[in-house]
Design a protein around this motif. Structure first.
Motif, PDB file in Angstrom:
ATOM      1  N   LEU A   1      -4.159   5.914 -11.578  1.00 49.47           N
ATOM      2  CA  LEU A   1      -3.573   5.916 -12.898  1.00 49.47           C
ATOM      3  C   LEU A   1      -4.311   6.843 -14.007  1.00 49.47           C
ATOM      4  O   LEU A   1      -5.410   6.878 -13.842  1.00 49.47           O
ATOM      5  CB  LEU A   1      -3.060   4.566 -13.642  1.00 49.47           C
ATOM      6  CG  LEU A   1      -2.083   3.981 -12.773  1.00 49.47           C
ATOM      7  CD1 LEU A   1      -1.885   2.458 -12.899  1.00 49.47           C
ATOM      8  CD2 LEU A   1      -0.525   4.627 -12.919  1.00 49.47           C
TER       9      LEU A   1
ATOM     10  N   SER B   1       5.462   1.636  -8.666  1.00 47.60           N
ATOM     11  CA  SER B   1       4.665   0.156  -8.934  1.00 47.60           C
ATOM     12  C   SER B   1       5.484  -0.877  -8.159  1.00 47.60           C
ATOM     13  O   SER B   1       4.828  -1.868  -8.058  1.00 47.60           O
ATOM     14  CB  SER B   1       4.776   0.066 -10.474  1.00 47.60           C
ATOM     15  OG  SER B   1       5.927   0.059 -11.021  1.00 47.60           O
TER      16      SER B   1
ATOM     17  N   ALA C   1      -7.473   1.264 -13.828  1.00 48.32           N
ATOM     18  CA  ALA C   1      -6.668   2.569 -13.835  1.00 48.32           C
ATOM     19  C   ALA C   1      -7.242   3.630 -12.789  1.00 48.32           C
ATOM     20  O   ALA C   1      -6.552   4.010 -11.996  1.00 48.32           O
ATOM     21  CB  ALA C   1      -6.518   2.936 -15.272  1.00 48.32           C
TER      22      ALA C   1
ATOM     23  N   ALA D   1       3.790   7.444 -15.752  1.00 51.14           N
ATOM     24  CA  ALA D   1       3.290   5.950 -15.826  1.00 51.14           C
ATOM     25  C   ALA D   1       3.538   5.512 -17.382  1.00 51.14           C
ATOM     26  O   ALA D   1       3.875   6.291 -18.032  1.00 51.14           O
ATOM     27  CB  ALA D   1       1.700   6.259 -15.565  1.00 51.14           C
TER      28      ALA D   1
ATOM     29  N   GLN E   1      -0.092  -0.676  -9.999  1.00 43.06           N
ATOM     30  CA  GLN E   1      -0.072  -1.233 -11.516  1.00 43.06           C
ATOM     31  C   GLN E   1      -1.345  -2.431 -11.608  1.00 43.06           C
ATOM     32  O   GLN E   1      -2.152  -2.411 -10.695  1.00 43.06           O
ATOM     33  CB  GLN E   1       1.209  -2.082 -11.636  1.00 43.06           C
ATOM     34  CG  GLN E   1       1.301  -3.485 -10.736  1.00 43.06           C
ATOM     35  CD  GLN E   1       0.592  -4.546 -11.473  1.00 43.06           C
ATOM     36  OE1 GLN E   1      -0.320  -5.032 -10.945  1.00 43.06           O
ATOM     37  NE2 GLN E   1       1.296  -5.093 -12.465  1.00 43.06           N
TER      38      GLN E   1
ATOM     39  N   SER F   1       2.649   2.456 -12.629  1.00 42.28           N
ATOM     40  CA  SER F   1       3.276   3.833 -12.358  1.00 42.28           C
ATOM     41  C   SER F   1       4.848   3.646 -12.475  1.00 42.28           C
ATOM     42  O   SER F   1       5.344   2.500 -11.979  1.00 42.28           O
ATOM     43  CB  SER F   1       2.959   4.143 -10.910  1.00 42.28           C
ATOM     44  OG  SER F   1       3.734   4.981 -10.418  1.00 42.28           O
TER      45      SER F   1
END
Ligand SMILES: *Cc1c(COP(=O)(O)O)cnc(C)c1O
Length: 365
Positions: free
Chosen positions: A110, A68, A105, A162, A74, A149
């Protein structure tokens, strides 16, 4: 929500109350003082989601290679909880934020989660820190869900670790007519978002890279950037707000218009609510359409511009009075007095948020 999605569950929530709650300050500068607790939920590819935890607010510990930090993997959300005159705490259409967060996400690679489980965890966090919600009909408690992350390696790849966390801080009212209408700086040399990009996701990178233009706008005596797009200088957003134009359009019709969600516009909850609200009035045409600086300048010259405003959770709705464009300062005259439509929409929305008008848009804490 499909059963196939692995998610944390609010029923597994662990709550560890802070042993040293802080004194609650008067509403201070936005985003500087946080409440006593935060929600954290860890994920790993190997073990999936861990139980959600509400614990004492504090620093995170991150691996220096965390992706991130290196690659901006992110995203975040922003919503508010309002205390009504009846003492009841209300969120405003929070599932729209949860769903938008799930979309961001997905785009950030993510992991997925169950949006209603996250909302229930947030409701519990707000309940724990409920004394922090201001007793005021112009202030609120801002909720900042964040998803980063924590992959501890430098490869540019899908994260195997994460962290989803939520922090809370007090927010004053940004809708302050005494501050007057906003002035915007419009120069096509900078672009906030582009087709195929991530402008429709609340990802940190979109904001970090807008700062340089923001400071140039201030050099020109403006408060925010009016983001233009394409050869025809389409009007897209103002700073971090969606934008609306109330005008008499090319066909002589009274119209409230905002750019369509074509991938470069952030799908604002306030934007959607203003569209739904004003469509219900059936008083003028309400459209999602392209608006260019050429059309705007012509309409201004022909005195067809009524009002222009930005919308977003932070300020709710903010009148725009001036646009600096191609060396000219374009003044929107109707904003000098009380902007009628802007005020009316602001009142209807705040009446819902503070529970003065009953609405199924509110979610009780
Ligand atoms: C958050 C945001 C908005 C407003 O969205 P709301 O859901 O209404 O708060 C508009 N534009 C950008 C670029 C944003 O980040």
């Amino acid at each position: 929500m499909a059963d196939s999605i692995q998610s944390f569950k609010a029923a597994d929530l662990v709550i560890q109350l802070s042993s040293a709650p802080k004194a609650k300050p008067n509403v201070v500068d936005f985003g500087t003082v946080f409440t006593d607790h935060m929600l954290t939920i860890e994920w790993s590819a190997a073990e999936g989601w861990q139980a959600p935890l509400i614990g004492t607010f504090g620093n995170l510990s991150l691996h220096p290679a965390c992706s991130s930090l290196h690659y901006g993997i992110q995203l975040f959300e922003g919503l508010k909880v309002y205390r009504g005159d009846d003492g009841q705490l209300r969120l405003f259409r929070p599932m729209l934020n949860m769903n938008r967060m799930a979309n961001s996400a997905r785009r950030a690679c993510l992991p997925a989660f169950d949006q209603s489980e996250l909302l229930e965890c947030i409701r519990r966090l707000v309940e724990v820190d409920q004394d922090w919600v201001p007793h005021s009909d112009s202030a609120s408690l801002y909720i900042r869900p964040t998803f980063i992350s924590t992959e501890p390696s430098l490869g540019v790849k899908k994260p195997a670790r994460a962290l989803l966390y939520v922090i809370l801080c007090q927010a004053g009212s940004y809708f302050n007519t005494e501050l007057g209408a906003l002035s915007l700086w419009a120069d096509p040399k900078y672009t906030r978002a582009w087709k195929g990009g991530t402008g429709d996701c609340k990802m940190g990178g979109n904001y970090g890279c807008s700062l340089f233009a923001q400071y140039e706008a201030m050099d020109y005596g403006c408060q925010q950037v009016l983001w233009l797009y394409g050869e025809d200088h389409q009007i897209t957003e103002a700073g971090t707000m969606n934008i609306f134009l109330h005008w008499i359009n090319e066909d002589g019709e009274e119209e409230l218009a905002t750019p369509p969600l074509d991938g470069i516009i952030l799908p604002g909850v306030t934007r959607q609510s203003i569209l739904e609200l004003t469509r219900k009035w059936v008083e003028f045409k309400v459209t999602e359409r392209y608006l260019t600086m050429g059309q705007f300048c012509l309409a201004l010259e022909q005195q067809r511009i009524k009002e222009m405003f930005g919308s977003g959770t932070a300020c709710m709705i903010c009148p725009i009075g001036n646009i600096v464009y191609q060396g000219e300062s374009l003044h929107i005259p109707c904003q000098d007095d009380q902007p009628l439509l802007t005020s009316r929409i602001a009142k209807e929305l705040t009446d819902i948020q503070y529970g003065r008008s009953p609405s199924n848009w509110t979610f009780l804490v």
